[in-house]
Write an enzyme that holds these catalytic residues in place. Structure first.
Site, PDB file in Angstrom:
ATOM      1  N   HIS A 188     -12.399  -1.874  -2.523  1.00 51.83           N
ATOM      2  CA  HIS A 188     -13.293  -1.347  -2.997  1.00 51.83           C
ATOM      3  C   HIS A 188     -13.801  -1.438  -4.448  1.00 51.83           C
ATOM      4  CE1 HIS A 188     -12.489   0.660   0.820  1.00 51.83           C
ATOM      5  NE2 HIS A 188     -13.268   1.613   0.713  1.00 51.83           N
ATOM      6  N   HIS A 219      -4.110   2.550  -2.345  1.00 50.78           N
ATOM      7  CA  HIS A 219      -3.731   1.853  -3.375  1.00 50.78           C
ATOM      8  C   HIS A 219      -3.030   2.287  -4.419  1.00 50.78           C
ATOM      9  CE1 HIS A 219      -6.205  -1.630  -2.242  1.00 50.78           C
ATOM     10  NE2 HIS A 219      -7.208  -0.888  -2.429  1.00 50.78           N
ATOM     11  N   ARG A 238      -9.091   5.919  -4.319  1.00 52.48           N
ATOM     12  CA  ARG A 238      -8.185   5.035  -3.634  1.00 52.48           C
ATOM     13  C   ARG A 238      -6.627   5.647  -3.488  1.00 52.48           C
ATOM     14  NH1 ARG A 238     -10.100   3.138   0.521  1.00 52.48           N
ATOM     15  NH2 ARG A 238      -9.097   1.317   0.235  1.00 52.48           N
ATOM     16  N   ARG A 263       0.759  -1.083  -0.016  1.00 52.53           N
ATOM     17  CA  ARG A 263       0.290   0.109   0.085  1.00 52.53           C
ATOM     18  C   ARG A 263       0.985   1.209   0.031  1.00 52.53           C
ATOM     19  NH1 ARG A 263      -5.666  -0.971   1.102  1.00 52.53           N
ATOM     20  NH2 ARG A 263      -6.018  -2.761   1.485  1.00 52.53           N
TER      21      ARG A 263
END
Length: 337
Positions: A114, A167, A161, A79
């Protein structure tokens, strides 16, 4: 991969350098596209539009979330909010990035949950709305509107995101593609029997525990991402239990169990007005249910969370429609679909 990650960091920098008013927009988008919303918002709304569509939304949502967890365990995706420090990039080059309260997710990053779960779960709803538009109009624009909205939503979710450093862009793209493919493939294979959902709940829970134990036995550190997230999150209060992989598994198993144990639905007896009232009441009650009881102890939190998601489908499919049917029967005679 370092070059791909570095490019992703630069893209995130460019997004965060945009107009300040966009910050609230991106955070709102990523919050609304949280996989939890599939269970607490999308499912109730879709269910009272059409029972089959609603069940399909919940089914595809829980299957895609389980697959997402498994993929994350084996792909070891980084991440951005921790990689930029762990890789040494932040110490070698000037990096201007900010974390947000929704940044510090503790599971691995690839593919984006997501994008994958939202993309998969919304597919049956989008196709149902497209069919409805096609039945009522010959306009190509009207027919394409649900899928255009679907594509724009996933694009916005993906950008959000990246913006919050949850991400990298390639994780978002893989999540969108996997989600759309799953939604298309699973839509025609939604189970119809309550016993199957109960069996699925047990299989998801026991299968995941077995897989987790086997991976640990082989010497793989399956909880590495939780330690990195804890280490690199700029505010410890931003770390949440519900971002852990096992929290997703509990949600999936509980939802399947709740749907399997629910009594035969009275949906066909409801008028359109009663369906609307049921949908509104379901949203209010479920949101209220998830606002209470947040134990600090992790074990108690998992138990409480499991019970909440098990109760949700029962409320939507059984208790609340019967309550509305009882309270509003004097408004008009019930009809059969």
């Amino acid at each position: 991969m370092d070059a791909l990650h570095t490019a992703g960091i630069r893209f995130a920098e460019a997004l965060q350098a945009g107009p300040p008013w966009l910050e609230k927009f991106w955070i709102s988008v990523t919050s609304l596209a949280d996989p939890k919303c599939v269970f607490t918002i999308c499912f109730p709304l879709a269910y009272f539009l059409d029972r089959k569509v609603g069940v399909s939304v919940l089914w595809i949502g829980l299957v895609s979330e389980w697959l997402n967890v498994v993929l994350k365990w084996f792909l070891f995706g980084e991440r951005p909010f921790w990689w930029v420090h762990e890789s040494g990039l932040a110490s070698k080059e000037q990096v201007v990035l900010r974390q947000f309260p929704v940044s510090c997710e503790t599971g691995p990053g690839s593919p984006s949950g997501h994008c994958m779960i939202t993309g998969a779960a919304l597919w049956p709803l989008v196709t149902a709305l497209t069919a409805l538009a096609s039945a009522r109009s010959r306009s190509l624009v009207l027919k394409l509107t649900p899928f255009v909205a679907y594509a724009l939503l996933l694009l916005a979710v993906g950008l959000s995101r990246v913006f919050i450093l949850a991400h990298f862009p390639h994780q978002v793209v893989s999540g969108i593609l996997a989600g759309a493919a799953l939604g298309w493939r699973l839509q025609a294979h939604t189970p119809a029997t309550r016993g199957f959902f109960v069996a699925t709940a047990l299989a998801l829970l026991l299968g995941t525990l077995t897989l987790h134990s086997l991976v640990i036995t082989t010497g793989i550190d399956i909880d590495w991402s939780i330690r990195l997230a804890t280490k690199r999150c700029s505010n410890p209060d931003w770390l949440r239990f519900d971002t852990r992989p096992f929290a997703s598994i509990c949600r999936d198993a509980a939802s399947a169990l709740g749907l399997g144990l629910a009594a035969s639905p009275p949906l066909k007896q409801l008028t359109p007005r009663q369906r609307l009232a049921s949908a509104v009441l379901a949203l209010v009650v479920i949101q209220g249910l998830h606002q209470v009881l947040h134990p600090a102890d992790v074990t108690l939190w998992y138990v409480t969370n499991f019970l909440k998601y098990a109760i949700g489908p029962w409320l939507v499919t059984s208790l609340l429609p019967r309550l509305i049917l009882t309270l509003t029967r004097p408004w008009g005679s019930p009809h059969t679909e």
